[in-house]
Scaffold this active site. Structure first.
Site, PDB file in Angstrom:
ATOM      1  N   TYR A  51      55.738  17.340  43.257  1.00 27.82           N
ATOM      2  CA  TYR A  51      55.045  17.639  41.981  1.00 27.82           C
ATOM      3  C   TYR A  51      54.971  16.364  41.124  1.00 27.82           C
ATOM      4  O   TYR A  51      54.237  16.310  40.151  1.00 27.82           O
ATOM      5  CB  TYR A  51      55.780  18.712  41.165  1.00 27.82           C
ATOM      6  CG  TYR A  51      55.930  20.073  41.806  1.00 27.82           C
ATOM      7  CD1 TYR A  51      55.262  20.408  42.984  1.00 27.82           C
ATOM      8  CD2 TYR A  51      56.749  21.041  41.220  1.00 27.82           C
ATOM      9  CE1 TYR A  51      55.428  21.666  43.561  1.00 27.82           C
ATOM     10  CE2 TYR A  51      56.906  22.295  41.787  1.00 27.82           C
ATOM     11  CZ  TYR A  51      56.253  22.604  42.951  1.00 27.82           C
ATOM     12  OH  TYR A  51      56.433  23.853  43.509  1.00 27.82           O
ATOM     13  N   HIS A 109      60.226  22.194  51.598  1.00 24.19           N
ATOM     14  CA  HIS A 109      59.039  22.618  50.845  1.00 24.19           C
ATOM     15  C   HIS A 109      58.048  23.427  51.686  1.00 24.19           C
ATOM     16  O   HIS A 109      57.354  24.302  51.170  1.00 24.19           O
ATOM     17  CB  HIS A 109      58.337  21.399  50.231  1.00 24.19           C
ATOM     18  CG  HIS A 109      57.533  21.732  49.020  1.00 24.19           C
ATOM     19  ND1 HIS A 109      57.452  20.918  47.921  1.00 24.19           N
ATOM     20  CD2 HIS A 109      56.769  22.805  48.721  1.00 24.19           C
ATOM     21  CE1 HIS A 109      56.685  21.483  47.007  1.00 24.19           C
ATOM     22  NE2 HIS A 109      56.256  22.629  47.473  1.00 24.19           N
TER      23      HIS A 109
END
Ligand code: A2P
Length: 276
Positions: A51, A109
């Site tokens: 992110y 992830h």
């Protein structure tokens, strides 16, 4: 609601509603969003290396003067890292960016790199997972898990390592149940907590006619109906907003949906043009 918790299989309490930061840009926007979220009372913050906002998230947490042990912080191993040693390197890099000395939850992830969705990385996932187990056992991480794993991915990881993840974070919202129900059921059977990212379908589910009807019926907002729906399935929502009033709205969830309304939301079919 923000202080209520789910209990993970290892006995760790995890706050029932988390604050998501996907797509919230590093710098002023992420800093202000996390600062506001903490002021509103969120104590569970979800970020990820990719992110690219861990520095601002960490700074906002630091400036809030919150007691670290009162917070629950999650970050994630980049999806292309499928290697034992690199897992440690990236974990420490996330900690460094967040300016923390431990993580509450650390996730793989995705089972494959986002640049090659579906690639078979089973061996690499097990290598990364072995390092995460070590970091967990050495108390650098309080709980470990995965994200975007389906039933096959989970079964394979467990078979290769013998260690069941504490959490699986997946995209889950009204309209996505048919796609995710097998994964949710498998996780329930194996005591893996499911976290629901994008509970509003990145905002696209807010105008669904059934959601609008239920909002009127329960005197709640469409966002509250959608977030409550994920809780009715025993999953942990991670709504995100950059607006403080919406952060407050998204945490005001002290009501329940009737089973028949949950079932009606379960069979909503997602329009793929609106998500993805
Ligand atoms: P904003 O940041 O402008 O509030 P999701 O959590 O499913 O990924 O959805 C996030 C999106 O939904 C963001 O675009 C966010 O925009 C918007 N959003 C979040 N909360 C609300 C709300 N209560 N009402 C309307 N839109 C919302």
């Amino acid at each position: 609601m923000l202080k209520e918790t789910f209990l993970l299989s290892n006995g760790v309490h995890i706050p029932k509603v988390g604050f998501g930061t996907w797509q919230v840009p590093n710098g002023d926007i992420a800093y202000q969003a996390v600062k506001d979220a903490l002021e509103v009372g969120y104590i569970h913050i979800d970020t990820a290396y990719v992110y690219e906002n861990e520095i601002s998230v960490g700074q906002a947490i630091k400036d809030s003067k919150s007691d670290r042990k009162d917070l629950f912080i999650t970050s994630k191993l980049p999806s292309h890292i499928k290697d034992y040693q690199e897992t440690e390197t990236y974990f420490h890099e996330s900690l460094k960016r967040l300016e923390m000395d431990y993580m509450d939850l650390f996730l793989i992830h995705a089972p494959w790199p986002w640049s090659n969705i579906g690639q078979d990385c089973k061996v690499g996932n097990a290598e990364a997972w072995k390092k995460m187990i070590e970091l967990y056992q050495s108390k650098k991480i309080r709980s470990i898990g995965v994200s975007n794993f389906n039933v096959d991915d989970l079964k394979d990881l467990i078979k290769r390592t013998g260690f069941i993840p504490h959490v699986n974070q997946i995209a889950f919202f009204a309209g996505h149940y048919q796609k995710q129900k097998e994964t949710i059921a498998f996780c329930k059977e194996n005591n893996i907590l499911v976290e629901a990212y994008s509970p509003l379908a990145i905002g696209h589910a807010l105008k669904t006619p059934l959601v609008l009807t239920l909002a009127e019926k329960y005197h709640k907002t469409p966002a509250q109906i959608l977030i409550r729906y994920t809780l009715e399935h025993g999953t942990l929502p991670l709504p995100k907003s950059t607006k403080k009033a919406r952060m407050i709205e998204n945490a005001d969830l002290d009501f329940t949906l009737d089973q028949k309304d949950v079932e009606a939301l379960d069979v909503l079919s997602e329009d793929p043009r609106r998500f993805g």
